[in-house]
Design a protein around this motif. Structure first.
Motif, PDB file in Angstrom:
ATOM      1  N   LEU A   1       9.633 -33.637  -8.228  1.00 26.14           N
ATOM      2  CA  LEU A   1      10.789 -33.114  -8.968  1.00 26.14           C
ATOM      3  C   LEU A   1      10.340 -32.314 -10.184  1.00 26.14           C
ATOM      4  CD1 LEU A   1      13.249 -36.123  -8.809  1.00 26.14           C
ATOM      5  CD2 LEU A   1      13.593 -33.837  -7.846  1.00 26.14           C
ATOM      6  N   ILE A   2       9.295 -32.784 -10.844  1.00 23.36           N
ATOM      7  CA  ILE A   2       8.761 -32.057 -12.000  1.00 23.36           C
ATOM      8  C   ILE A   2       8.154 -30.738 -11.533  1.00 23.36           C
ATOM      9  CG2 ILE A   2       7.035 -32.137 -13.850  1.00 23.36           C
ATOM     10  CD1 ILE A   2       7.524 -35.230 -13.840  1.00 23.36           C
ATOM     11  N   HIS A   3       7.451 -30.773 -10.388  1.00 20.75           N
ATOM     12  CA  HIS A   3       6.888 -29.555  -9.803  1.00 20.75           C
ATOM     13  C   HIS A   3       8.002 -28.559  -9.488  1.00 20.75           C
ATOM     14  CE1 HIS A   3       4.977 -26.968  -6.754  1.00 20.75           C
ATOM     15  NE2 HIS A   3       3.833 -27.278  -7.361  1.00 20.75           N
ATOM     16  N   ALA A   4       9.099 -29.063  -8.928  1.00 16.27           N
ATOM     17  CA  ALA A   4      10.236 -28.193  -8.595  1.00 16.27           C
ATOM     18  C   ALA A   4      10.832 -27.578  -9.859  1.00 16.27           C
ATOM     19  CB  ALA A   4      11.296 -28.990  -7.836  1.00 16.27           C
ATOM     20  N   ARG A   5      10.917 -28.360 -10.930  1.00 20.94           N
ATOM     21  CA  ARG A   5      11.413 -27.812 -12.202  1.00 20.94           C
ATOM     22  C   ARG A   5      10.531 -26.666 -12.668  1.00 20.94           C
ATOM     23  NH1 ARG A   5      11.346 -32.486 -16.245  1.00 20.94           N
ATOM     24  NH2 ARG A   5      11.094 -30.721 -17.627  1.00 20.94           N
ATOM     25  N   LEU A   6       9.221 -26.868 -12.589  1.00 20.90           N
ATOM     26  CA  LEU A   6       8.287 -25.826 -13.033  1.00 20.90           C
ATOM     27  C   LEU A   6       8.471 -24.557 -12.205  1.00 20.90           C
ATOM     28  CD1 LEU A   6       5.798 -25.108 -14.855  1.00 20.90           C
ATOM     29  CD2 LEU A   6       4.401 -25.802 -12.916  1.00 20.90           C
ATOM     30  N   TRP A   7       8.542 -24.690 -10.890  1.00 16.73           N
ATOM     31  CA  TRP A   7       8.659 -23.529 -10.021  1.00 16.73           C
ATOM     32  C   TRP A   7      10.071 -22.953  -9.994  1.00 16.73           C
ATOM     33  CZ3 TRP A   7       4.972 -20.477  -8.135  1.00 16.73           C
ATOM     34  CH2 TRP A   7       3.665 -20.930  -8.306  1.00 16.73           C
ATOM     35  N   SER A   8      10.991 -23.640 -10.669  1.00 17.56           N
ATOM     36  CA  SER A   8      12.339 -23.082 -10.847  1.00 17.56           C
ATOM     37  C   SER A   8      12.480 -22.425 -12.209  1.00 17.56           C
ATOM     38  CB  SER A   8      13.385 -24.187 -10.686  1.00 17.56           C
ATOM     39  OG  SER A   8      13.349 -24.690  -9.373  1.00 17.56           O
ATOM     40  N   GLY A   9      11.359 -22.339 -12.945  1.00 22.72           N
ATOM     41  CA  GLY A   9      11.359 -21.615 -14.207  1.00 22.72           C
ATOM     42  C   GLY A   9      11.302 -22.457 -15.462  1.00 22.72           C
ATOM     43  N   ASP A  10      11.306 -23.783 -15.350  1.00 24.37           N
ATOM     44  CA  ASP A  10      11.252 -24.651 -16.527  1.00 24.37           C
ATOM     45  C   ASP A  10       9.789 -24.895 -16.899  1.00 24.37           C
ATOM     46  OD1 ASP A  10      11.443 -26.538 -18.523  1.00 24.37           O
ATOM     47  OD2 ASP A  10      12.539 -28.011 -17.311  1.00 24.37           O
ATOM     48  N   LEU A  11       9.250 -24.031 -17.744  1.00 23.04           N
ATOM     49  CA  LEU A  11       7.832 -24.122 -18.087  1.00 23.04           C
ATOM     50  C   LEU A  11       7.507 -25.339 -18.948  1.00 23.04           C
ATOM     51  CD1 LEU A  11       7.022 -20.355 -18.735  1.00 23.04           C
ATOM     52  CD2 LEU A  11       6.821 -21.685 -16.619  1.00 23.04           C
ATOM     53  N   SER A  12       8.509 -25.980 -19.520  1.00 28.01           N
ATOM     54  CA  SER A  12       8.252 -27.186 -20.316  1.00 28.01           C
ATOM     55  C   SER A  12       7.776 -28.344 -19.440  1.00 28.01           C
ATOM     56  CB  SER A  12       9.505 -27.599 -21.087  1.00 28.01           C
ATOM     57  OG  SER A  12      10.495 -28.096 -20.207  1.00 28.01           O
ATOM     58  N   ALA A  13       7.908 -28.238 -18.133  1.00 28.20           N
ATOM     59  CA  ALA A  13       7.479 -29.291 -17.215  1.00 28.20           C
ATOM     60  C   ALA A  13       5.978 -29.244 -16.936  1.00 28.20           C
ATOM     61  CB  ALA A  13       8.253 -29.183 -15.901  1.00 28.20           C
TER      62      ALA A  13
END
Length: 158
Positions: free
Chosen positions: A84-96
């Motif tokens: 889920l954290i990986h998905a956040r990162l690849w969805s543009g949330d660089l804070s992950a």
């Protein structure tokens, strides 16, 4: 007069022994779960969560990794949360990114992580055929026929 030099070193005793005994667990290998389908709230409505393609590839990489042979059920659950954290990162949330880096390090994601965790690949153990990392002949192959001279000191002339 007593002998010359410092007194012999006493045998050191480890003083930082673990105060708590180690717990030995029965290990059970677990199969990797599929990335789940679920809904998230977006703009007040429940919508189907779509895993980024890059996260699907990343998940398959972990399933295929040599480390996965040693994953139990709790490891896969932790890695699923990490997906889920990986998905956040690849969805543009660089804070992950920082949390993702810490979590995948625990599984030996990079060569440095594997070295820290003392992981080695089985093929690497036998690949050099005992010749060390240089690939050259071993010391036994280079010096196997050498023998010491009688007297044990150089060329025997005194």
């Amino acid at each position: 007069m007593a002998g010359n030099g410092p007194p012999p070193k006493a045998r050191k005793v480890r003083r930082n022994a673990d105060p708590v005994a180690q717990t030995v667990l029965r290990w059970e290998r677990a199969e990797a779960p599929e990335l789940p389908e679920f809904r998230i709230e977006r703009d007040g409505q429940l919508v189907e969560f779509v895993w980024p393609e890059r996260t699907r590839e990343w998940w398959q990489m972990w399933i295929d990794s040599p480390q996965s042979e040693h994953f139990g059920a709790s490891d896969w659950q932790y890695l699923l949360d990490t997906a889920l954290i990986h998905a956040r990162l690849w969805s543009g949330d660089l804070s992950a990114a920082a949390e993702l880096r810490l979590r995948v390090a625990a599984f030996g994601a990079t060569p440095a992580d594997r070295a820290r965790l003392r992981m080695v690949f089985a093929e690497a153990d036998g690949a050099d055929k005992g010749r060390g990392s240089s690939g050259g002949p071993s010391a036994r192959e280079r010096y196997g026929t050498l023998r010491s001279l009688p007297g044990g000191k150089g060329n025997g002339s005194a």
